[in-house]
Design a protein around this motif. Structure first.
Motif, PDB file in Angstrom:
ATOM      1  N   THR A   1       0.834  -1.203   0.000  1.00 54.40           N
ATOM      2  CA  THR A   1       0.000   0.000   0.000  1.00 54.40           C
ATOM      3  C   THR A   1       0.868   1.253   0.000  1.00 54.40           C
ATOM      4  O   THR A   1       0.636   2.191  -0.767  1.00 54.40           O
ATOM      5  CB  THR A   1      -0.932   0.010   1.224  1.00 54.40           C
ATOM      6  N   ALA A   2       1.896   1.269   0.856  1.00 60.21           N
ATOM      7  CA  ALA A   2       2.780   2.430   0.931  1.00 60.21           C
ATOM      8  C   ALA A   2       3.572   2.610  -0.354  1.00 60.21           C
ATOM      9  O   ALA A   2       3.805   3.746  -0.801  1.00 60.21           O
ATOM     10  CB  ALA A   2       3.728   2.279   2.116  1.00 60.21           C
ATOM     11  N   LEU A   3       3.998   1.494  -0.969  1.00 57.60           N
ATOM     12  CA  LEU A   3       4.733   1.581  -2.229  1.00 57.60           C
ATOM     13  C   LEU A   3       3.862   2.210  -3.310  1.00 57.60           C
ATOM     14  O   LEU A   3       4.327   3.031  -4.115  1.00 57.60           O
ATOM     15  CB  LEU A   3       5.187   0.194  -2.665  1.00 57.60           C
TER      16      LEU A   3
ATOM     17  N   PRO B   1       4.115   6.983  -5.884  1.00 56.63           N
ATOM     18  CA  PRO B   1       3.764   7.616  -7.171  1.00 56.63           C
ATOM     19  C   PRO B   1       2.384   8.277  -7.142  1.00 56.63           C
ATOM     20  O   PRO B   1       2.160   9.283  -7.828  1.00 56.63           O
ATOM     21  CB  PRO B   1       3.804   6.449  -8.165  1.00 56.63           C
ATOM     22  N   CYS B   2       1.479   7.712  -6.328  1.00 58.64           N
ATOM     23  CA  CYS B   2       0.139   8.295  -6.250  1.00 58.64           C
ATOM     24  C   CYS B   2       0.174   9.683  -5.624  1.00 58.64           C
ATOM     25  O   CYS B   2      -0.593  10.575  -6.019  1.00 58.64           O
ATOM     26  CB  CYS B   2      -0.797   7.379  -5.461  1.00 58.64           C
ATOM     27  N   MET B   3       1.074   9.901  -4.659  1.00 61.84           N
ATOM     28  CA  MET B   3       1.200  11.231  -4.066  1.00 61.84           C
ATOM     29  C   MET B   3       1.664  12.241  -5.104  1.00 61.84           C
ATOM     30  O   MET B   3       1.206  13.388  -5.125  1.00 61.84           O
ATOM     31  CB  MET B   3       2.181  11.192  -2.888  1.00 61.84           C
TER      32      MET B   3
ATOM     33  N   LEU C   1      -5.704   0.387  -5.338  1.00 63.39           N
ATOM     34  CA  LEU C   1      -6.784   1.318  -4.979  1.00 63.39           C
ATOM     35  C   LEU C   1      -6.579   1.881  -3.581  1.00 63.39           C
ATOM     36  O   LEU C   1      -6.778   3.073  -3.335  1.00 63.39           O
ATOM     37  CB  LEU C   1      -8.135   0.601  -5.050  1.00 63.39           C
ATOM     38  N   ASN C   2      -6.189   1.025  -2.659  1.00 66.49           N
ATOM     39  CA  ASN C   2      -5.948   1.470  -1.289  1.00 66.49           C
ATOM     40  C   ASN C   2      -4.856   2.532  -1.259  1.00 66.49           C
ATOM     41  O   ASN C   2      -4.982   3.563  -0.590  1.00 66.49           O
ATOM     42  CB  ASN C   2      -5.563   0.275  -0.418  1.00 66.49           C
TER      43      ASN C   2
ATOM     44  N   ALA D   1      -3.106   7.847  -0.350  1.00 69.43           N
ATOM     45  CA  ALA D   1      -2.113   8.864  -0.703  1.00 69.43           C
ATOM     46  C   ALA D   1      -2.699  10.267  -0.611  1.00 69.43           C
ATOM     47  O   ALA D   1      -2.052  11.193  -0.105  1.00 69.43           O
ATOM     48  CB  ALA D   1      -1.580   8.604  -2.109  1.00 69.43           C
ATOM     49  N   ALA D   2      -3.923  10.436  -1.089  1.00 70.83           N
ATOM     50  CA  ALA D   2      -4.554  11.760  -1.033  1.00 70.83           C
ATOM     51  C   ALA D   2      -4.942  12.136   0.386  1.00 70.83           C
ATOM     52  O   ALA D   2      -4.692  13.259   0.844  1.00 70.83           O
ATOM     53  CB  ALA D   2      -5.783  11.794  -1.940  1.00 70.83           C
TER      54      ALA D   2
END
Length: 405
Positions: free
Chosen positions: A261-263, A267-269, A314-315, A320-321
């Motif tokens: 999830t953290a990985l 990129p999502c951030m 998705l998680n 990230a947001a």
């Protein structure tokens, strides 16, 4: 970093964020496993402990945030908070009993958990003084370092918990809190790192409550964040137990779940950061709540770990947001009061923890973790709806700022 600084401040603050990340990443995925599965607490009693700590933490965080804007050196509060974390998680390691866990989580960790927001309050004030044009970027960059800890630590913590003792993760957290305290002691030895921004003076005759006044749109936004944080807490308490009971996973799988999830978050951030230049924060935070709802709804229907791992994208996208955009959104809540505004991060997190822990205790009292995940999805939708409904004029694209004549 200003040329007058005698030490690498940004590097030290980056290291501080990494150690802060360890304090959460090493322990949060295992809280319910330790309390319910290992120490034998009922879900209701575990939820009560977390709720009591949340109530205490809410009032403590607001007080420290108010105090931080008045103290000549806000770094003192970071030290106090870090030492609370050393004592709290250290106690669980040294006294791994229901009593030790209760004292630590209900009385000591409310102090320790304020360390995160107090660190970010200092970061905001420091860079607003020395790099005003890059303050927002530095907050986001250091939050990314915090996330990197979530990438590397949970799998390692899961291996340690499986091969040695699950209580060793609390030792790692306690030592990381000690490292945070050491870093801020080092910063205090350099006068160039001392920053203080006097808060705005209250108007004559205005009450103390006016200090905490919030516009209705911001209040609705914070309420929406609290409800979405409640959904996130239901997720974090329920998923580890769901993995080991319904999906036939192991403690190591719990670590990989947190790490993957953290990985995905990293990129999502960056993706969400780009979107903040196009769309309002309210729009993006509401969208993140809906993504979390989709993850919870889909996860509740699964029967094996393989598909679950794919859903973690998705998680990571939603988390990230809610873990990055929320910082700059909350820090702008009360104009001119960075410390008090940043403390609202703790209020949102702690209130979400209180509501989420209570819901977890009620929903899982019969051992039905799938149902808890389904309810969590509904809660996330409600939180997004509050954010949207309270800010109709703030939705969609960013409006151009008027040019001063």
């Amino acid at each position: 970093m200003p040329s007058s600084a005698r030490m690498p401040v940004t590097a030290l603050l980056g290291a501080n964020m990494f150690f802060s990340g360890i304090t959460y990443a090493a322990t949060m995925p295992y809280a319910s496993l330790v309390g319910v599965d290992t120490l034998g607490m009922s879900p209701g009693w575990f939820a009560t402990i977390m709720a009591v700590g949340s109530v205490l933490g809410t009032f403590l965080s607001l007080y420290l945030g108010y105090l931080s804007d008045k103290l000549p050196d806000r770094r003192i509060l970071v030290l106090i908070a870090a030492l609370g974390g050393v004592a709290g998680h250290g106690l669980i390691y040294l006294w791994p009993t229901q009593t030790g866990f209760t004292i630590a989580m209900a009385l000591l960790m409310p102090i320790g958990f304020t360390c995160f927001s107090q660190c970010f309050a200092y970061v905001r004030v420091y860079y607003s003084k020395h790099m005003p044009g890059r303050a927002d970027f530095m907050v986001t960059a250091l939050r990314t370092v915090f996330t990197i800890a979530w990438v590397v630590v949970p799998p390692a913590a899961g291996w340690v918990a499986a091969e040695f003792s699950i209580f060793d993760v609390y030792l790692a957290s306690s030592l990381s809190y000690a490292a945070v305290a050491g870093i801020f002691l080092a910063l205090m030895s350099d006068k160039s790192t001392h920053v203080h921004v006097p808060p705005p003076v209250r108007a004559e005759g205005a009450s103390l409550l006016s200090t905490f006044a919030l516009p209705l749109g911001v209040l609705a936004g914070l309420t929406g964040l609290i409800v979405m944080s409640m959904a996130m807490r239901i997720l974090s308490f329920t998923v580890p137990l769901f993995i080991v009971t319904d999906l036939d996973g192991t403690v190591t799988d719990v670590g990989f779940y947190a790490g993957i999830t953290a990985l995905a978050e990293v990129p999502c951030m960056l993706f969400w950061g780009w979107l903040t230049t196009k769309l309002t924060k309210e729009t993006l935070l509401a969208a993140a709540g809906l993504v979390i709802a989709l993850f919870l709804a889909l996860a509740s229907a699964l029967t094996n770990m393989t598909v679950f791992y794919w859903l973690l994208i998705l998680n990571g996208l939603g988390t990230a947001a809610l873990m990055s955009i929320n910082i700059s959104y909350i820090q702008e809540a009360i104009k001119g009061r960075v410390g008090l505004s940043t403390s609202l991060m703790d209020v949102v997190a702690i209130a979400g923890n209180l509501l989420g822990a209570t819901a977890f205790g009620v929903l899982t009292s019969g051992g039905d973790y799938r149902f808890a995940l389904m309810v969590g999805a509904g809660v996330a939708v409600i939180g997004a709806g509050i954010m949207l409904g309270g800010n109709p004029g703030r939705l969609g694209r960013l409006r151009p700022q008027p040019v001063a004549s």
